[in-house]
Design an enzyme around this catalytic site. Structure first.
Site, PDB file in Angstrom:
ATOM      1  N   HIS A 157       0.835  -1.217   0.000  1.00 21.09           N
ATOM      2  CA  HIS A 157       0.000   0.000   0.000  1.00 21.09           C
ATOM      3  C   HIS A 157       0.864   1.260   0.000  1.00 21.09           C
ATOM      4  O   HIS A 157       0.432   2.299   0.502  1.00 21.09           O
ATOM      5  CB  HIS A 157      -0.933   0.039   1.218  1.00 21.09           C
ATOM      6  N   SER A 278      13.953  21.726 -16.431  1.00 20.65           N
ATOM      7  CA  SER A 278      12.714  22.449 -16.662  1.00 20.65           C
ATOM      8  C   SER A 278      13.047  23.773 -17.352  1.00 20.65           C
ATOM      9  O   SER A 278      14.123  24.326 -17.140  1.00 20.65           O
ATOM     10  CB  SER A 278      12.025  22.712 -15.320  1.00 20.65           C
ATOM     11  N   LYS A 284      15.078  21.938 -11.164  1.00 15.41           N
ATOM     12  CA  LYS A 284      14.461  20.659 -11.525  1.00 15.41           C
ATOM     13  C   LYS A 284      15.395  19.695 -12.251  1.00 15.41           C
ATOM     14  O   LYS A 284      16.227  20.088 -13.056  1.00 15.41           O
ATOM     15  CB  LYS A 284      13.233  20.889 -12.421  1.00 15.41           C
ATOM     16  N   ASN A 286      14.263  16.184 -14.010  1.00 14.47           N
ATOM     17  CA  ASN A 286      13.063  15.364 -14.196  1.00 14.47           C
ATOM     18  C   ASN A 286      13.361  13.984 -14.790  1.00 14.47           C
ATOM     19  O   ASN A 286      14.192  13.864 -15.683  1.00 14.47           O
ATOM     20  CB  ASN A 286      12.080  16.098 -15.115  1.00 14.47           C
TER      21      ASN A 286
END
Ligand code: ARG
Length: 457
Positions: A157, A278, A284, A286
């Protein structure tokens, strides 16, 4: 259009829009090598069986070889107005050989020809995909071997559940990919069956030798029913299904890498060569590659759906709908190859950050099961041990500490079964080392898993 091979029956030329609509050369030209190799085998057999003159058979073979060489070298370009690759090659042969070229299509139809070409193409593609998956397996094994004792939290989970190692986690994917290889190999067997000789649908009256063509083209056997031979596309669907499953595995792996390289996890860092920045946020980095793999997985499922729906209502035998098989299966093949080729070096260059994995494993009470097991080993029924451990976790949360740092008096308050040795029993390393059951995270067990996969690739 005046040059259509089937023009005899018609009094008008085909409307240009229909011609364009009908044409498949833009996407079936990539099969030219197999189309020509298939034709060479067919012409060889026709000559040997005396169906065409042996000298003409030789001329046809030479002509086909020269066409292949010219396409390979770029000297011969595909005619975009041709109906398909089969018509293009045959027309070119006739241009070069005159009437002799016109004999090639004896005892053959484009229906069995296209079935042959697609099978030959997918046979090669399947082999290539298997090689790429094996390469990825090797990369995974390499990283696993280096991380046999890298403790990390295992999740259910997406909640920290029990301690495992990074090697153990990676080997889960190695096993999935092993099944993917086995599915691809299995599907290869059913692709490697030779349909030529089925004719348009009802075979032929010529005394052909299908087995000879089968041997020349290195197929395992010939198709057993001519209607089935021209109208079956199961092998495309099966391959697309195997690719879809493979993409599903790559996509789950990608999703985890996306999570792991986030600041929230920071279990790994992608190499700069495999990440992107970015246009506005300077900080950033990514994980575009993995996101694209996740995205492209949907596209491959779309291809599978296209094939399944395309086939479900078709009466036997060939129907033009089936021309749509190629764009779908080629897209699936190209996509998975592209993903594997990019994913593999991205994984190989990714930096593992063991401290962060370990720190995450130290939080979240992932040794609670081991604490309960400790009491069971002292003679307590598991349900009682479970309840006591739950109470201990609650106490820790209230005190803002972990099971490892909770004083022994707190343990003893709940049961006298607890002794100083509990700290050793719940240490992360013990938790991992003790899980030596086959398939478990203990280094010796993971080593066996690595050996198992190594032997099979
Ligand atoms: N381009 C066609 C295809 O891909 C070849 C078979 C054409 N057969 C026919 N009867 N029109 O399916």
């Amino acid at each position: 259009m005046a040059g259509k091979m089937w023009a005899g029956r018609f009094t008008k030329e085909v409307d240009e829009r229909v011609n364009d609509f009908n044409s498949s050369i833009s996407f079936d030209a990539r099969m030219y090598r197999y189309d020509i190799e298939g034709s060479i085998a067919h012409a060889t057999m026709l000559g040997e069986c005396g169906i065409i003159d042996i000298d003409e058979s030789r001329k046809i073979i030479e002509g086909l070889k020269s066409i292949l060489a010219d396409i390979d070298s770029g000297k011969l370009q595909f005619d975009p107005t041709a109906e398909d690759v089969h018509m293009f090659v045959e027309a070119e042969l006739t241009k070069r050989l005159g009437d002799t070229g016109k004999r090639l299509h004896t005892a053959r139809s484009r229906n069995d020809q296209v079935a042959l070409d697609v099978r030959m193409t997918l046979r090669a593609e399947t082999k290539e995909i298997i090689t790429l998956v094996k390469k990825l397996e090797k990369t995974i094994l390499d990283i696993a071997e280096k991380n046999l004792t890298t403790v990390m939290p295992g999740y259910t989970h997406l909640q920290r559940a029990q301690p495992i190692t990074f090697a153990h986690h990676l080997m889960a994917y190695a096993n999935m990919l092993l099944r993917d290889i086995s599915r691809l190999e299995d599907c290869f067997k059913r692709t490697n069956i030779m349909p030529l000789g089925s004719g348009a649908l009802a075979s032929t009256t010529y005394p052909i030798n299908r087995q000879r063509v089968c041997d020349l083209l290195d197929f395992d056997e010939i198709t057993q029913n001519s209607l089935d031979g021209v109208s079956d596309r199961d092998f495309c669907i099966e391959l697309c299904s195997a690719i879809s499953m493979l993409m599903m595995h790559l996509s789950r792996f990608s999703e985890e890498i996306i999570l792991w390289c986030s600041w929230e996890f920071k279990f790994i860092e992608l190499d700069d060569a495999y990440a992107t920045g970015s246009s506005i946020m300077p900080q950033k980095k990514n994980p575009d590659v993995t996101e694209l793999i996740r995205g492209k997985t949907g596209r491959v499922y779309g291809d599978l759906n296209t094939l399944l729906v395309m086939m479900k209502g078709l009466p036997l035998a060939y129907n033009k709908d089936m021309q749509e098989d190629k764009e779908a299966i080629f897209d699936a093949v190209d996509t998975v190859k592209l993903c594997l080729k990019t994913f593999d070096p991205m994984l190989a260059t990714m930096k593992v950050i063991p401290e962060n994995m370990r720190n995450a494993a130290a939080k979240g009470f992932i040794n609670a099961t081991d604490c309960a097991d400790y009491l069971v080993k002292k003679g307590m029924p598991f349900r009682d041990a479970y309840k006591i451990t739950g109470t201990l976790v609650h106490t820790c949360i209230e005190k803002g500490c972990t099971l490892e740092t909770l004083p022994l008096e707190e343990y003893k308050k709940l049961t006298d079964n607890f002794g100083e040795d509990v700290y050793d029993a719940i240490s992360l390393d013990t938790c991992v080392m003790q899980r030596k059951a086959a398939g478990g995270p203990a280094p010796e067990s993971v080593k066996a898993q690595i050996e198992y996969v190594k032997e099979r690739i």
